[in-house]
Design a protein around this motif. Sequence first.
Motif, PDB file in Angstrom:
ATOM      1  N   ILE A 125       0.852  -1.187   0.000  1.00 39.24           N
ATOM      2  CA  ILE A 125       0.000   0.000   0.000  1.00 39.24           C
ATOM      3  C   ILE A 125       0.890   1.240   0.000  1.00 39.24           C
ATOM      4  O   ILE A 125       1.962   1.239   0.604  1.00 39.24           O
ATOM      5  N   GLU A 126       0.466   2.234  -0.749  1.00 42.53           N
ATOM      6  CA  GLU A 126       1.126   3.530  -0.707  1.00 42.53           C
ATOM      7  C   GLU A 126       0.056   4.590  -0.524  1.00 42.53           C
ATOM      8  O   GLU A 126      -0.969   4.571  -1.214  1.00 42.53           O
ATOM      9  N   LEU A 127       0.300   5.495   0.410  1.00 46.00           N
ATOM     10  CA  LEU A 127      -0.659   6.531   0.770  1.00 46.00           C
ATOM     11  C   LEU A 127      -0.040   7.902   0.558  1.00 46.00           C
ATOM     12  O   LEU A 127       1.136   8.108   0.885  1.00 46.00           O
ATOM     13  N   GLU A 128      -0.828   8.822   0.050  1.00 42.10           N
ATOM     14  CA  GLU A 128      -0.390  10.206   0.009  1.00 42.10           C
ATOM     15  C   GLU A 128      -0.961  10.900   1.236  1.00 42.10           C
ATOM     16  O   GLU A 128      -2.179  11.001   1.396  1.00 42.10           O
ATOM     17  N   THR A 129      -0.068  11.349   2.108  1.00 44.63           N
ATOM     18  CA  THR A 129      -0.487  12.051   3.320  1.00 44.63           C
ATOM     19  C   THR A 129      -0.037  13.503   3.230  1.00 44.63           C
ATOM     20  O   THR A 129       0.767  13.867   2.363  1.00 44.63           O
ATOM     21  N   VAL A 130      -0.534  14.319   4.130  1.00 42.33           N
ATOM     22  CA  VAL A 130      -0.150  15.727   4.128  1.00 42.33           C
ATOM     23  C   VAL A 130       1.344  15.899   4.407  1.00 42.33           C
ATOM     24  O   VAL A 130       1.917  16.933   4.060  1.00 42.33           O
ATOM     25  N   ASP A 131       1.980  14.886   4.988  1.00 41.21           N
ATOM     26  CA  ASP A 131       3.412  14.935   5.276  1.00 41.21           C
ATOM     27  C   ASP A 131       4.246  14.152   4.263  1.00 41.21           C
ATOM     28  O   ASP A 131       5.431  13.904   4.496  1.00 41.21           O
ATOM     29  N   GLY A 132       3.640  13.723   3.158  1.00 48.46           N
ATOM     30  CA  GLY A 132       4.367  12.986   2.134  1.00 48.46           C
ATOM     31  C   GLY A 132       3.849  11.572   1.963  1.00 48.46           C
ATOM     32  O   GLY A 132       2.842  11.179   2.553  1.00 48.46           O
ATOM     33  N   LEU A 133       4.558  10.807   1.147  1.00 46.40           N
ATOM     34  CA  LEU A 133       4.131   9.444   0.841  1.00 46.40           C
ATOM     35  C   LEU A 133       4.523   8.488   1.959  1.00 46.40           C
ATOM     36  O   LEU A 133       5.607   8.593   2.526  1.00 46.40           O
ATOM     37  N   ARG A 134       3.638   7.560   2.245  1.00 48.93           N
ATOM     38  CA  ARG A 134       3.883   6.507   3.235  1.00 48.93           C
ATOM     39  C   ARG A 134       3.557   5.181   2.561  1.00 48.93           C
ATOM     40  O   ARG A 134       2.527   5.060   1.889  1.00 48.93           O
ATOM     41  N   SER A 135       4.420   4.190   2.737  1.00 47.21           N
ATOM     42  CA  SER A 135       4.149   2.887   2.149  1.00 47.21           C
ATOM     43  C   SER A 135       4.556   1.788   3.112  1.00 47.21           C
ATOM     44  O   SER A 135       5.424   1.978   3.972  1.00 47.21           O
ATOM     45  N   HIS A 136       3.893   0.661   2.980  1.00 47.21           N
ATOM     46  CA  HIS A 136       4.257  -0.528   3.748  1.00 47.21           C
ATOM     47  C   HIS A 136       3.660  -1.748   3.065  1.00 47.21           C
ATOM     48  O   HIS A 136       2.808  -1.638   2.180  1.00 47.21           O
ATOM     49  N   ALA A 137       4.126  -2.903   3.500  1.00 49.58           N
ATOM     50  CA  ALA A 137       3.604  -4.167   2.987  1.00 49.58           C
ATOM     51  C   ALA A 137       3.304  -5.083   4.159  1.00 49.58           C
ATOM     52  O   ALA A 137       3.925  -4.983   5.222  1.00 49.58           O
ATOM     53  N   SER A 138       2.356  -5.963   3.952  1.00 42.97           N
ATOM     54  CA  SER A 138       2.084  -7.022   4.918  1.00 42.97           C
ATOM     55  C   SER A 138       2.232  -8.350   4.190  1.00 42.97           C
ATOM     56  O   SER A 138       1.890  -8.470   3.018  1.00 42.97           O
ATOM     57  N   SER A 139       2.786  -9.327   4.901  1.00 44.93           N
ATOM     58  CA  SER A 139       3.018 -10.653   4.329  1.00 44.93           C
ATOM     59  C   SER A 139       2.106 -11.662   5.004  1.00 44.93           C
ATOM     60  O   SER A 139       1.873 -11.586   6.215  1.00 44.93           O
ATOM     61  N   HIS A 140       1.592 -12.592   4.197  1.00 46.50           N
ATOM     62  CA  HIS A 140       0.584 -13.532   4.687  1.00 46.50           C
ATOM     63  C   HIS A 140       0.864 -14.929   4.147  1.00 46.50           C
ATOM     64  O   HIS A 140       1.480 -15.093   3.098  1.00 46.50           O
ATOM     65  N   PHE A 141       0.326 -15.907   4.853  1.00 48.42           N
ATOM     66  CA  PHE A 141       0.310 -17.277   4.357  1.00 48.42           C
ATOM     67  C   PHE A 141      -1.051 -17.866   4.664  1.00 48.42           C
ATOM     68  O   PHE A 141      -1.509 -17.841   5.804  1.00 48.42           O
ATOM     69  N   GLU A 142      -1.718 -18.371   3.638  1.00 48.07           N
ATOM     70  CA  GLU A 142      -3.047 -18.966   3.765  1.00 48.07           C
ATOM     71  C   GLU A 142      -3.019 -20.357   3.160  1.00 48.07           C
ATOM     72  O   GLU A 142      -2.932 -20.501   1.937  1.00 48.07           O
TER      73      GLU A 142
END
Length: 178
Positions: A125-142
């Motif tokens: 996910i990447e988000l545009e916030t008032v303080d700039g871009l924020r990104s992160h990922a989550s890892s899963h196993f199903e």
Amino acid sequence: MDAMELSGRIVARAAARGISIAVAESLTGGLVAETLVRTPGASVVLRLGVVAYATEMKEQVLHVPSDLLEERGPVDPDVAIWMARGVRHLAALDRSACTIGVATTGVAGPGAQDDHAPGEFHIGIELETVDGLRSHASSHFEPGDREQVREAALLAALRELDAALERTDLVMHSESKG
């Protein structure tokens, strides 16, 4: 909460705040965008949905760096972030920006892919916030069959979108007309 309930909540909250969303999908093959589109009012917030199933499409269309793909392959949390970034940028072709990009990549099965077991997936996910871009990922196993893995990835992506909408610092861009 099931996928349609989450989708309804996401669309309503994003529309109320003027938040725009773009989706890049691999293993989910369009399920995330399709679920959002099934929700009345989605045209106000959903800017773009891209299915980049082939690795070269991740590179050529979504601009995932070739060295990252060569080094780690397409099933990787950083690839998911780059996919989210790429689709967010694509969704901004006709105006200044798109607020949220979300992406899915992984192995639905039945077999392994590049030493990654069926059931492994990543949400970026990447988000545009008032303080700039924020990104992160989550890892899963199903564990499970292809459809169980794809459904789990759909729910994980929707949960990431829902969590992102908890933020109070997102930039507003929603002006889509469906």
